[in-house]
Design an enzyme around this catalytic site. Structure first.
Site: not given
Ligand code: ARG
Length: 461
Positions: A156, A290, A283, A277
């Site tokens: 979980h 992704e 970043k 970024s």
């Protein structure tokens, strides 16, 4: 130009209908399979006396010339042709005249396209299996390197019990082994030859389907000609195997993305597989992971499309089936690209054992072991479970962890607690004692690694 199939009609079609009907932009990549298939067909026609030996020889030479010319760049595939089959036949006829027109005897584009697709896909499937193998090997090495690194295991997404990083990674290797098996199983079923089924009903010529199947490396032939030309199960099976593979890569990507966040900090991806970024200078984004996760949706879409294309088709061939190739090819291309990024990305990432260990210290992931400690001293499990829960609540209240709670405090819950409780609930002990087969102890992970290396060595593809 009038079509090669001009006959009942004059073969003059509207330009927009031509564009709509055309599949050459997609099927041109099967030119090798189309030409080899035709060479085997010509050989069979010659061997059975359906055309003369000389004609067969000249067709084979003509086809060989077309293959060489495409390969060397001398011949460009004419994108105004309807499909690759028409292009090759048209080019052959241009080169040989009437003899070229004999190639399509005892054959139809319906069995021809089914043949080409099966041949093309079996080659690509075996390349895909090799890449999955490479990833499985890379991950097994990674697991071996970090087989003793303790991290929190989750259920979980809540910290549950301590596991080793090696154990966690080997879980993905198990999935990849199944992917390899699924793909090679699918490839076996795919490897039967439809050529000779002709349009749908077989042919009146005295052909030899076994001859062609053997020449093209098939294990056998499709036994029913109507099924042979209308079956696309192998496309659906292949996309579904790829969809499952992508689902695995996507789950792994999700973990890599989480693990590389500041919140986790369990891994750091190499600069080579991250991006920055345009506005935030700090970043380092896990774009590759992704994208793998995102492209999984695209493959699922292909699977749904294939199932839907086929679901209402009466026997035998229907033009709807032309839509199959784009979906399967895209799924293959996508999975291949994802694996080619995934392999070096996981091979070069930095695993931060210290951060994992630190995370494992919080979250009471040794609470099960605390309960087991009492059970081993004679307490029934349910009672031990309850007491351990109360001890966790006390720790939370006092800002302590199980390792720092005093012995007197333990004893206030049960006289069974003694000094040895601390050794029993140390994270190292929790991991080391999980020696059940498939468990997280180093010995058990080593056993998994050995089994996987052996399984990989035994696999032929
Ligand atoms: N381009 C077609 C396909 O991909 C080839 C078969 C065409 N057959 C036909 N009868 N029109 O399915």
């Amino acid at each position: 130009m009038a079509k090669m199939w001009a006959g009942r009609t004059d073969g003059v079609t509207d330009g927009i209908a031509d564009d709509f009907n055309s599949s050459i932009g997609v099927d041109c990549r099967m030119y090798k399979e189309d030409i080899s298939g035709s060479m085997a067909h010509a050989a069979m026609l010659g061997a059975r006396g359906i055309i003369t030996k000389e004609e067969a020889e000249s067709i084979r030479n003509g086809l060989k010339g077309i293959m060489d010319d495409i390969e060397s760049g001398r011949l460009k595939i004419d994108m105004s042709c309807e499909d690759i089959h028409m292009f090759v036949e048209q080019e052959l006829t241009t080169r040989l005249g009437d003899v070229g027109k004999k190639l399509h005897t005892a054959r139809s584009r319906n069995d021809q396209v089914a043949l080409d697709v099966r041949m093309y896909l079996r080659g690509r499937t075996s390349e895909l299996i090799s890449l999955v193998r490479e990833l499985a090997e890379t991950l097994t090495d990674l697991a071996e390197e970090h087989k003793a690194a303790i991290m929190p295991g989750y259920t979980h997404l809540q910290r549950a019990q301590p596991v080793t990083f090696g154990h966690h990674i080997m879980a993905y290797v198990m999935m990849l082994l199944r992917d390899m098996d699924r793909l090679s199983d699918c490839s076996k079923r795919m490897n039967v030859s439809p050529i000779g089924c002709c349009a749908l009903a077989g042919t009146t010529y005295d052909t030899d389907r076994q001859f062609e199947a053997a020449a093209l490396g098939f294990d056998g032939i499709c036994l029913n000609s109507m099924d042979g030309v209308s079956d696309r199960d192998f496309c659906i099976e292949l996309i579904s195997c790829i969809a499952i593979l992508m689902m695995h890569l996507s789950r792994f990507s999700e973990e890599l993305i989480m693990w590389s966040s500041w919140e986790f900090g369990f891994i750091e991806l190499s600069d080579a597989y991250t991006t920055g970024s345009s506005i935030m200078p700090q970043k380092k984004n896990p774009d590759m992971a992704e994208l793998v996760r995102g492209k999984t949706g695209r493959v699922y879409g292909g699977l749904m499309a294939m199932l839907t294309i086929m679901k209402g088709l009466p026997l035998a061939y229907n033009k709807d089936m032309q839509e199959d190739k784009e979906r399967v090819f895209d799924a293959l291309d996508t999975a291949e690209m994802c694996l080619k990024v995934f392999i070096p990305m996981t091979a070069t990432m930095r695993v931060r054992e210290d951060a994992m260990k630190e995370a494992a210290r919080r979250g009471f992931i040794n609470a099960t072991d605390l309960a087991d400690y009492l059970v081993k001293k004679g307490m029934p499990f349910r009672t031990a479970y309850k007491i351990s829960g109360q001890i966790v609540a006390l720790c939370i209240e006092k800002g302590k962890v199980l390792e720092t709670l005093g012995l007197d405090e333990y004893k206030s819950f049960s006289p069974l607690f003694e000094e040895d409780v601390y050794g029993e609930i140390s994270l190292e002990t929790c991991v080391a004692k999980r020696i059940s087969q498939g468990g997280t102890s180093v010995a058990s992970v080593e056993e998994q690694i050995r089994a996987v290396r052996k399984a990989l060595a035994d696999k032929h593809v």
